[in-house]
Design a protein around this motif. Sequence first.
Motif, PDB file in Angstrom:
ATOM      1  N   ALA A  11     -56.057  10.418  30.166  1.00 50.00           N
ATOM      2  CA  ALA A  11     -56.095   8.988  29.852  1.00 50.00           C
ATOM      3  C   ALA A  11     -57.264   8.683  28.938  1.00 50.00           C
ATOM      4  O   ALA A  11     -57.124   7.977  27.935  1.00 50.00           O
ATOM      5  CB  ALA A  11     -56.189   8.175  31.140  1.00 50.00           C
ATOM      6  N   PHE A  14     -56.644  10.071  25.394  1.00 43.91           N
ATOM      7  CA  PHE A  14     -55.666   9.255  24.667  1.00 43.91           C
ATOM      8  C   PHE A  14     -56.283   7.972  24.154  1.00 43.91           C
ATOM      9  O   PHE A  14     -56.094   7.576  23.011  1.00 43.91           O
ATOM     10  CB  PHE A  14     -54.480   8.905  25.566  1.00 43.91           C
ATOM     11  CG  PHE A  14     -53.339   9.860  25.399  1.00 43.91           C
ATOM     12  CD1 PHE A  14     -52.788  10.079  24.135  1.00 43.91           C
ATOM     13  CD2 PHE A  14     -52.809  10.523  26.487  1.00 43.91           C
ATOM     14  CE1 PHE A  14     -51.745  10.955  23.984  1.00 43.91           C
ATOM     15  CE2 PHE A  14     -51.763  11.409  26.324  1.00 43.91           C
ATOM     16  CZ  PHE A  14     -51.233  11.632  25.079  1.00 43.91           C
ATOM     17  N   GLN A  15     -57.057   7.308  25.034  1.00 44.24           N
ATOM     18  CA  GLN A  15     -57.628   6.027  24.637  1.00 44.24           C
ATOM     19  C   GLN A  15     -58.645   6.194  23.523  1.00 44.24           C
ATOM     20  O   GLN A  15     -58.684   5.415  22.577  1.00 44.24           O
ATOM     21  CB  GLN A  15     -58.263   5.347  25.844  1.00 44.24           C
ATOM     22  CG  GLN A  15     -57.217   5.033  26.880  1.00 44.24           C
ATOM     23  CD  GLN A  15     -57.753   4.150  27.967  1.00 44.24           C
ATOM     24  OE1 GLN A  15     -58.177   3.049  27.713  1.00 44.24           O
ATOM     25  NE2 GLN A  15     -57.718   4.641  29.195  1.00 44.24           N
ATOM     26  N   ALA A  18     -56.686   6.785  20.349  1.00 50.13           N
ATOM     27  CA  ALA A  18     -56.039   5.572  19.827  1.00 50.13           C
ATOM     28  C   ALA A  18     -57.061   4.628  19.208  1.00 50.13           C
ATOM     29  O   ALA A  18     -56.887   4.156  18.077  1.00 50.13           O
ATOM     30  CB  ALA A  18     -55.284   4.862  20.951  1.00 50.13           C
ATOM     31  N   ALA A  19     -58.163   4.388  19.955  1.00 56.72           N
ATOM     32  CA  ALA A  19     -59.182   3.475  19.438  1.00 56.72           C
ATOM     33  C   ALA A  19     -59.778   4.030  18.160  1.00 56.72           C
ATOM     34  O   ALA A  19     -59.995   3.300  17.179  1.00 56.72           O
ATOM     35  CB  ALA A  19     -60.267   3.258  20.485  1.00 56.72           C
ATOM     36  N   PHE A  22     -57.361   3.568  15.256  1.00 52.91           N
ATOM     37  CA  PHE A  22     -57.276   2.163  14.850  1.00 52.91           C
ATOM     38  C   PHE A  22     -58.527   1.762  14.074  1.00 52.91           C
ATOM     39  O   PHE A  22     -58.443   1.154  13.005  1.00 52.91           O
ATOM     40  CB  PHE A  22     -57.130   1.291  16.108  1.00 52.91           C
ATOM     41  CG  PHE A  22     -56.823  -0.141  15.828  1.00 52.91           C
ATOM     42  CD1 PHE A  22     -55.630  -0.484  15.217  1.00 52.91           C
ATOM     43  CD2 PHE A  22     -57.711  -1.138  16.180  1.00 52.91           C
ATOM     44  CE1 PHE A  22     -55.343  -1.809  14.957  1.00 52.91           C
ATOM     45  CE2 PHE A  22     -57.424  -2.466  15.918  1.00 52.91           C
ATOM     46  CZ  PHE A  22     -56.236  -2.788  15.302  1.00 52.91           C
TER      47      PHE A  22
ATOM     48  N   LEU B 184     -53.117   2.443  29.818  1.00 51.92           N
ATOM     49  CA  LEU B 184     -54.335   2.790  29.096  1.00 51.92           C
ATOM     50  C   LEU B 184     -54.845   1.532  28.407  1.00 51.92           C
ATOM     51  O   LEU B 184     -54.193   0.991  27.517  1.00 51.92           O
ATOM     52  CB  LEU B 184     -54.053   3.885  28.070  1.00 51.92           C
ATOM     53  CG  LEU B 184     -53.305   5.108  28.602  1.00 51.92           C
ATOM     54  CD1 LEU B 184     -52.987   6.062  27.478  1.00 51.92           C
ATOM     55  CD2 LEU B 184     -54.121   5.784  29.675  1.00 51.92           C
ATOM     56  N   LYS B 185     -55.998   1.052  28.850  1.00 49.79           N
ATOM     57  CA  LYS B 185     -56.484  -0.248  28.394  1.00 49.79           C
ATOM     58  C   LYS B 185     -56.676  -0.309  26.874  1.00 49.79           C
ATOM     59  O   LYS B 185     -56.287  -1.285  26.235  1.00 49.79           O
ATOM     60  CB  LYS B 185     -57.812  -0.581  29.099  1.00 49.79           C
ATOM     61  CG  LYS B 185     -57.636  -0.991  30.554  1.00 49.79           C
ATOM     62  CD  LYS B 185     -57.112  -2.402  30.654  1.00 49.79           C
ATOM     63  CE  LYS B 185     -57.004  -2.894  32.088  1.00 49.79           C
ATOM     64  NZ  LYS B 185     -56.014  -2.219  32.902  1.00 49.79           N
ATOM     65  N   ALA B 186     -57.263   0.743  26.305  1.00 50.30           N
ATOM     66  CA  ALA B 186     -57.542   0.710  24.862  1.00 50.30           C
ATOM     67  C   ALA B 186     -56.236   0.567  24.076  1.00 50.30           C
ATOM     68  O   ALA B 186     -56.114  -0.272  23.182  1.00 50.30           O
ATOM     69  CB  ALA B 186     -58.283   1.966  24.442  1.00 50.30           C
ATOM     70  N   VAL B 187     -55.237   1.373  24.443  1.00 49.14           N
ATOM     71  CA  VAL B 187     -53.944   1.321  23.758  1.00 49.14           C
ATOM     72  C   VAL B 187     -53.340  -0.063  23.915  1.00 49.14           C
ATOM     73  O   VAL B 187     -52.854  -0.680  22.959  1.00 49.14           O
ATOM     74  CB  VAL B 187     -52.996   2.393  24.340  1.00 49.14           C
ATOM     75  CG1 VAL B 187     -51.632   2.297  23.717  1.00 49.14           C
ATOM     76  CG2 VAL B 187     -53.592   3.771  24.161  1.00 49.14           C
ATOM     77  N   ILE B 190     -55.105  -2.798  21.751  1.00 47.71           N
ATOM     78  CA  ILE B 190     -54.814  -2.658  20.316  1.00 47.71           C
ATOM     79  C   ILE B 190     -53.426  -3.228  20.020  1.00 47.71           C
ATOM     80  O   ILE B 190     -53.231  -4.007  19.080  1.00 47.71           O
ATOM     81  CB  ILE B 190     -54.903  -1.177  19.883  1.00 47.71           C
ATOM     82  CG1 ILE B 190     -56.351  -0.708  19.931  1.00 47.71           C
ATOM     83  CG2 ILE B 190     -54.345  -0.995  18.475  1.00 47.71           C
ATOM     84  CD1 ILE B 190     -56.520   0.769  19.694  1.00 47.71           C
ATOM     85  N   VAL B 194     -52.430  -6.455  17.679  1.00 43.03           N
ATOM     86  CA  VAL B 194     -51.544  -6.347  16.511  1.00 43.03           C
ATOM     87  C   VAL B 194     -50.368  -7.321  16.648  1.00 43.03           C
ATOM     88  O   VAL B 194     -50.081  -8.110  15.744  1.00 43.03           O
ATOM     89  CB  VAL B 194     -51.044  -4.898  16.344  1.00 43.03           C
ATOM     90  CG1 VAL B 194     -49.965  -4.820  15.282  1.00 43.03           C
ATOM     91  CG2 VAL B 194     -52.201  -3.987  15.968  1.00 43.03           C
TER      92      VAL B 194
END
Lengths: 322, 362
Positions: A11, A14-15, A18-19, A22, B184-187, B190, B194
């Motif tokens: 987890a 992944f985060q 992703a961050a 972005f 997943l908080k970050a995902v 985002i 958006v």
Amino acid sequence: MVWWRDQKFRAIVFQVLAAGAFLSLILWLTGNTAANLAKRGLTVGFDFLGRAARFPISESVLSYSPTDHFWWAYTVGLGNTLFITMIVALTATVLGLMLAILRREDNPLAQGAGTTYVEFFRNTPLVVQLLFWYALVTVGLPSIDAPLNPLPGVYLTERGLYLPALSLNGLDMPVRAKFNFEGGLNLSPEFVAMYLGLSLYAAAFIGEIIRGGLEAVAKGQTEAALALGLAPKQALNLVLIPQALRIIIPPMTSQYINILKNSTLALVVGYPDISFVTATTINQTGQALEGIFILMLVFFTISIATSVAMNLYNSRVALKVR
Amino acid sequence: MTGFVQTQSIDARTAPLDARRSLFRVLFGDVLSTVSTLAILFAVIALAPKLVSWGLLNGIWAGEGTQCTGAGACWAFLRAKYPFILFGIYPPGQYWRPVALIVIFIGLTLYSLPPKNWKTSTLWAWVIGTVVALALMAGGVPGLEAVPTDSWGGLPVTLILTVLSLGLGFPLAIALALGRQSELKAVKYICVAVIEGIRGLPLLSLLFIVSILLPLMLPDGLKIDKLLRALVAMTVFSAAYLAEVLRGGLQGLHNGQGEAADALSLSWWSKTRLIILPQAISNVIPPLTNTVVVMVKNTSLVLIVGLYDLLSAGRAALADPAWPAPFAETYGFIALIYFIICFSITRYTHWIERQNLFGVNR
């Protein structure tokens, strides 16, 4: 368990990925922008807001002259946007209510007329409708020398509509002067096109929302109210409408925000709303980045404020569940 | 104990009164009915003769611009200009190419309508059909004159923008919708940023942003033409709206579905692909087709950024000084094309809603 199969570890990875992706996309875009701006010798900043705008705004709710500053031009544009949004929302709600009543009637003629209206206005683009209304006023109406005069004091011309206005000393009638009509209320062709086009379009959607809301309340509710001896009017006001409102309000909120968003189409017919001011400012100063930033800021603020206000109201009428 | 047995037959009862109301009662039954009937009749009686004399009796069906005097509809204008309105400034000798594109898109759409054709092969047919149609429009191979996108116009541009923005926006929308539901908080944040960021803006300002800012935001020297820029804006826009529709589908799904998949120790990917998405998507097919209608109508906004879609072509045709600008006929014609497309999709949506597609009533 092997450490790389651990759920928590995955987890986090992944985060972070992703961050990171972005953020690097944003950094890449801003980096490119900065490089491009530097290469073209453009500077970023909001200094231009304090300079004189030097472009005319043909009509506005707030007073404006071309010597005013850019920030005031923006405010005047925003004033026009809010003004047209509010009167369109009001008109469309009344029209929509009438449409909903028409389509709920037992009269096939009324149902047919309502359905035709809704299907036609919902299934053609708003821009086409706006352009049609604008052409109808500017090309379809007679010149100012031979105005259409359907009612006393009402003149329809290619330069707009002239109507009697209410003032302190009674009715103020438009009077023909040398080049134009004077006195009374003058509605420009741009305003007429925007007002008519947006109201008629939004009414079709609002009518369907209201009708859907009334129909979604179970029939048994009204029947039970009548069986308890409530008068039909009481059943409507005390049982049907309170329950229907609960269903109607959320989609109605997004519909009002849609009216606000659709009002930016004023650019097509030339009504000076905020998008018109933004486009003119970008043309005149070349400050595209800043101009668009202000436009975005305005829309985010209004959208968020509206939905917060509507959510508050919604929580008051919402079903209280134990 | 004495019993009671019916010995005589009961008389036949009379049939209940006819429940249908008379036509008079239907039209003039109460005050509201009477008022609306009279208003509608009055409007029809006042307008119909004018429309008939304008459109039919006094209409000019053929001839030059000078013959349109304004007494009746100038149908001759549409007769002279319809190729321009439909195909824009595409080279006139090559009209068969946009026609082929229209035929390919309509054919594919009609083939995809019945649920029995919703298969992987249909998806491939769309991909291949779109590539072939775009290649035909662009040309550039021996035997086909190259036509730059600046010269594309009219209905093909409208169709291309609709099909591509929805087709490219849909996978994006699935990613955004799944991301928004993610633990997943970050995902999650985002995706929320958006989706809400795009939905908070009018499409018009999105088109502005993309057409003005995109050239600034990309590395120097990377040029993208107007059509592609508009397509980027429309794709992002449709992705955000489709994502919200899909979120409805995901939220409507029973938790047990995902839990059962977990219990069967399916991986996240298999669970999503085989269990979650098929059900979530099929639950929201009617609102998805509604989004298609919204996007078809929205393509008309590209006239703001100077693209030659159906509406801009019509507007350009009206500017011809040789004709007296018959706007009602022209906008009516354009509105009719949009209406036929959108109304058909609306009807199809109603039909799909009535089908019990997957045989489960939840």
